[in-house]
Design an enzyme around this catalytic site. Sequence first.
Site, PDB file in Angstrom:
ATOM      1  N   ASP A 229     -15.944 -18.075 -33.604  1.00 47.88           N
ATOM      2  CA  ASP A 229     -15.950 -19.574 -33.242  1.00 47.88           C
ATOM      3  C   ASP A 229     -15.853 -20.178 -34.604  1.00 47.88           C
ATOM      4  OD1 ASP A 229     -16.942 -21.326 -31.187  1.00 47.88           O
ATOM      5  OD2 ASP A 229     -18.278 -21.662 -32.840  1.00 47.88           O
ATOM      6  N   ASN A 237     -12.660 -32.883 -35.382  1.00 50.77           N
ATOM      7  CA  ASN A 237     -11.952 -33.806 -34.599  1.00 50.77           C
ATOM      8  C   ASN A 237     -12.323 -35.172 -34.609  1.00 50.77           C
ATOM      9  OD1 ASN A 237     -10.171 -31.878 -33.204  1.00 50.77           O
ATOM     10  ND2 ASN A 237     -11.666 -30.920 -31.881  1.00 50.77           N
ATOM     11  N   ASP A 246      -5.832 -29.782 -34.147  1.00 49.32           N
ATOM     12  CA  ASP A 246      -5.024 -28.823 -33.705  1.00 49.32           C
ATOM     13  C   ASP A 246      -4.281 -28.158 -34.491  1.00 49.32           C
ATOM     14  OD1 ASP A 246      -5.713 -29.463 -30.983  1.00 49.32           O
ATOM     15  OD2 ASP A 246      -3.907 -30.801 -30.876  1.00 49.32           O
ATOM     16  N   GLU A 272     -12.414 -23.817 -29.498  1.00 50.50           N
ATOM     17  CA  GLU A 272     -12.116 -23.514 -30.832  1.00 50.50           C
ATOM     18  C   GLU A 272     -12.780 -21.788 -30.963  1.00 50.50           C
ATOM     19  OE1 GLU A 272     -16.081 -25.572 -30.868  1.00 50.50           O
ATOM     20  OE2 GLU A 272     -14.150 -25.756 -29.699  1.00 50.50           O
TER      21      GLU A 272
END
Length: 350
Positions: A229, A237, A246, A272
């Site tokens: 993770d 973001n 991305d 993620e």
Amino acid sequence: MVPISRAGLAEALSVEQNRRRYILLFVSYITSAIMLVLGLRHLFSEDYLLQFILFGCAFSFLLNAAWFHASQQLETACLIEGILVSAFVVGLVVHGGFEQTALFWVFPFPPILYGLLGRKRGTILNLTLLAILALVLYGPALGQAQYRVAESSRFLASLLTLILACGINEHFRERSHHSMDLLQRSKDNQANTDALTGLANRRFLDQSMPQYLQQQPELLLPMALILVDLDHFKHINDSFGHAEGDKVLQQIARLFRGKLRQPDIACRYGGEEFLLLLPHTQLTDAARVAEKIRHAVAQQRFLPQHPELVITCSFGVAVLSSSHDFDEALRQADQLLYQAKADGRNLVRC
């Protein structure tokens, strides 16, 4: 790295093996039954050679079928069956059969040889059989049945035509089968691939992977599961935009490809989170791989225009030893991942 099409390939091979298995058993049981019936009709005649050919081949076919059931060695059983078919054909033509009808019984067998052996080996055995029969029909008289010249020449021409037609049909059947297999595997790849990262997706984990574990566990187990993770990914973001986020995910996926072995499978588990599947890997080796990836991620700058951005990952590592415990191993890896998060992130827990 991501063998998404392996299950599809295994399924395609299974279909082809089943086709050959059914042909093998059909020839073994149906042909032997016909030979036994014909042999019984001649049981009280004085034609002992014909009786030997019919009963001998019938029992040989049945023995080969029994051996196949016991050994499950399809390739060898099909090859033995092809040789038995050829021996029966040659023996029958040498004898002449009942009232010189042997040549009529030859024609069912060229397509059977192709079905048993495939295009290449089927062509070799069929042409070898044709050459032997030509030698029997036109060679020196050594006690074999005598056929009229016109009958022999027309028989050989017809048999050659049948062999060529069957060979052409088998060639295009194999090509069609191969094309359909490629199309199906392409569809499977698209359905099982994450569009952003190019890694295997959740559908692959939920549907294909458990099936593959059940079908061929010896190719995978023991298998390490590394759940990964990205730490504080929401901050990336929020601070730099989803397009930059991305890009980070795509570069993380490329890093996985560079650090894993060819048989290993990298999957995007969701958002993620990623799951790395390492076949034939014990816990200590998996922990070493996870640590290597953790260090590589922390050292790399994924957004050059933002060199201050340091990305780290947390890892939970578990090992799957039984094909029935995939969900349990995944749950264990998830718990260890949360432990790594709780202990401060950028850690490997196993």
